[in-house]
Design a protein around this motif. Structure first.
Motif, PDB file in Angstrom:
ATOM      1  N   SER A  53       0.988  -0.959   0.114  1.00 38.93           N
ATOM      2  CA  SER A  53      -0.253   0.164  -0.139  1.00 38.93           C
ATOM      3  C   SER A  53       0.971   1.196   0.221  1.00 38.93           C
ATOM      4  O   SER A  53       0.689   2.422  -0.619  1.00 38.93           O
ATOM      5  N   ILE A  54       1.925   1.072   0.904  1.00 39.51           N
ATOM      6  CA  ILE A  54       2.557   2.335   0.541  1.00 39.51           C
ATOM      7  C   ILE A  54       3.250   2.736  -0.627  1.00 39.51           C
ATOM      8  O   ILE A  54       3.729   3.993  -1.245  1.00 39.51           O
ATOM      9  N   LYS A  55       3.837   1.994  -0.931  1.00 36.20           N
ATOM     10  CA  LYS A  55       4.256   2.434  -2.341  1.00 36.20           C
ATOM     11  C   LYS A  55       4.358   1.473  -3.312  1.00 36.20           C
ATOM     12  O   LYS A  55       4.480   2.907  -4.216  1.00 36.20           O
ATOM     13  N   ASP A  57       0.204   2.660  -2.951  1.00 36.12           N
ATOM     14  CA  ASP A  57      -0.358   3.687  -3.230  1.00 36.12           C
ATOM     15  C   ASP A  57      -0.550   5.318  -2.952  1.00 36.12           C
ATOM     16  O   ASP A  57      -0.872   6.450  -3.125  1.00 36.12           O
ATOM     17  N   GLY A  58       0.982   5.585  -2.275  1.00 38.71           N
ATOM     18  CA  GLY A  58       2.071   6.626  -2.312  1.00 38.71           C
ATOM     19  C   GLY A  58       0.916   7.748  -1.429  1.00 38.71           C
ATOM     20  O   GLY A  58       0.752   6.804  -0.371  1.00 38.71           O
ATOM     21  N   GLU A  59       0.955   8.415  -1.156  1.00 37.93           N
ATOM     22  CA  GLU A  59      -0.030   9.408  -0.886  1.00 37.93           C
ATOM     23  C   GLU A  59      -1.450   9.264  -0.621  1.00 37.93           C
ATOM     24  O   GLU A  59      -1.862   9.273   0.375  1.00 37.93           O
ATOM     25  N   LYS A  60      -1.117   9.010  -0.925  1.00 40.68           N
ATOM     26  CA  LYS A  60      -3.394   7.980  -0.664  1.00 40.68           C
ATOM     27  C   LYS A  60      -3.693   6.888   0.051  1.00 40.68           C
ATOM     28  O   LYS A  60      -4.139   6.137   0.418  1.00 40.68           O
ATOM     29  N   SER A  61      -2.441   6.129   0.195  1.00 40.45           N
ATOM     30  CA  SER A  61      -2.073   5.192   1.249  1.00 40.45           C
ATOM     31  C   SER A  61      -2.435   5.597   2.700  1.00 40.45           C
ATOM     32  O   SER A  61      -2.027   6.689   3.819  1.00 40.45           O
ATOM     33  N   MET A  64       1.751   4.795   7.022  1.00 43.05           N
ATOM     34  CA  MET A  64       2.504   5.224   7.254  1.00 43.05           C
ATOM     35  C   MET A  64       3.516   4.396   8.521  1.00 43.05           C
ATOM     36  O   MET A  64       3.526   4.089   9.151  1.00 43.05           O
ATOM     37  N   LYS A  74      -1.631   6.938   9.177  1.00 47.28           N
ATOM     38  CA  LYS A  74      -1.697   8.538   9.030  1.00 47.28           C
ATOM     39  C   LYS A  74      -2.233   9.589   9.278  1.00 47.28           C
ATOM     40  O   LYS A  74      -1.790  11.163  10.026  1.00 47.28           O
ATOM     41  N   ASN A  75      -3.414   9.652   9.463  1.00 45.56           N
ATOM     42  CA  ASN A  75      -4.597   9.982  10.494  1.00 45.56           C
ATOM     43  C   ASN A  75      -4.566  10.618  11.389  1.00 45.56           C
ATOM     44  O   ASN A  75      -4.999  10.954  12.488  1.00 45.56           O
TER      45      ASN A  75
END
Length: 268
Positions: A53-55, A57-61, A64, A74-75
Motif C-alpha cells: 500500500s505504501i509503495k 498508493d503513495g500519498e493515498k495510502s 505510514m 497517517k491521520n
C-alpha cells in the motif's frame, strides 16, 4: 468481521494510540476476529499488505512506516503518543530494532524450547508449529538447518540436519545414546515457509557480514545472555510456537472418553 486484510489492519491501527509492529497487528486481527484466514503466515501477509500500500498508493495510502516493521495510520499520528523509542513498549521496540536494516540472514524460521513429548516420534516425524496462536499449523519435519537439544534448559547437544530432514534427525536422537538425556529442543531452519504452509528452498545471497550476524543471532537465541536486548543484527527469521501433534490430541480425546465411559459403568 472486515472484508479484507487492509480494512482489518486499518481497524487495529485506528484502535491503537501507538505504532504497532506488523506481527502485533496480525495477532490482534486474528484474536479479535477482524479477519479469518487459513494461511500459515499471517504476519508476513500483513507486512506485505502494508508495504504494498505504501509503495503503490503513495500519498493515498492510509498507512505510514515509522520504523522498520512499525506502522501507524497517517491521520492518527497527530494524536498518538510521541513516536520516540521511549514511547514504544519494550516488546515492540525489540521487534523494531531487530528489523532496522535490510536482512540477508540465511535463517528463515526457528522454534525455541519445543517439548519432546508433544511430537509423535517416528522415522518421518511431523513437527507442528504456528506463526501465531490462531494461524494454520506448519509441519517442520522436513526442515533443514541447525538444532539444539536440552535437558530442561541445559544444552546437551548441537547438531545439523542437512542430508537428513530435521524430523528424522531428531527421531534418531530418541533411540541413540542421547535418548534419555534431552526433553526439549530448538531449531533454526534454512527452508522458507509459504503462505500455504509448505516448505521451500530459496536462493541465498549472504554476505560475510550477514553470516557473522546470523552466527551472533544464533548464539544470542541459544544462550540468552541477559545484557543482549535483541536477537542480533540482520536476523529477521520468524519464530514459530510449537503445536501439539494432532495424533496426540486424538489420543487424549479417546483416553478422556474411555475414562468417562468407565466412570459411567462404575456408577450404574
Amino acid at each position: 468481521m472486515e472484508k479484507s486484510w487492509k480494512e482489518a489492519i486499518k481497524k487495529v491501527l485506528a484502535e491503537s494510540s501507538i505504532p504497532l509492529h506488523y506481527t502485533e497487528i496480525s495477532e490482534q486481527i486474528l484474536s479479535r476476529g477482524y479477519y479469518v484466514t487459513d494461511g500459515a503466515t499471517p504476519a508476513a501477509t500483513v507486512n506485505a499488505q502494508l508495504t504494498s500500500s505504501i509503495k503503490h498508493d503513495g500519498e493515498k495510502s492510509p498507512f505510514m512506516r515509522v520504523g522498520k516493521g512499525l506502522f501507524a495510520l497517517k491521520n492518527s499520528l497527530a494524536t498518538s503518543i510521541a513516536l520516540s523509542p521511549a514511547s514504544i513498549p519494550d516488546k515492540l521496540e525489540a521487534l523494531a530494532e531487530s528489523d532496522m536494516e535490510s536482512s540477508d540472514s540465511i535463517i528463515q524460521s526457528f522454534g525455541m524450547y519445543w517439548q519432546r513429548d508433544l511430537v509423535v516420534w517416528r522415522n518421518d516425524s511431523k513437527m507442528y508449529g504456528k506463526q501465531q496462536a490462531l494461524s494454520k499449523p506448519v509441519d517442520f519435519g522436513k526442515q533443514k538447518g541447525i538444532y539444539i537439544l536440552y535437558d530442561h534448559h541445559t544444552v546437551v547437544y548441537v547438531g545439523r540436519s542437512i542430508d537428513r530432514p530435521l524430523g528424522k534427525r531428531l527421531f534418531e536422537h530418541t533411540v541413540d545414546r542421547l535418548g534419555s538425556r534431552w526433553n526439549r529442543f530448538s531449531w533454526f531452519g534454512l527452508l522458507d515457509v509459504t503462505q500455504e504452509g509448505s516448505l521451500r528452498e530459496i536462493s541465498l545471497n549472504t554476505s560475510l557480514a550477514g553470516l557473522v550476524a546470523t552466527l551472533e543471532a544464533l548464539l544470542i537465541e541459544a544462550l540468552e545472555p541477559p545484557q543482549n536486548r535483541k536477537r542480533g543484527d540482520d536476523f529477521s527469521a520468524m519464530e514459530y510456537i510449537q503445536d501439539i501433534d494432532p495424533e496426540l490430541k486424538e489420543r487424549e480425546i479417546q483416553n478422556t472418553l474411555r475414562s468417562i465411559e468407565q466412570k459411567m459403568r462404575g456408577g450404574s
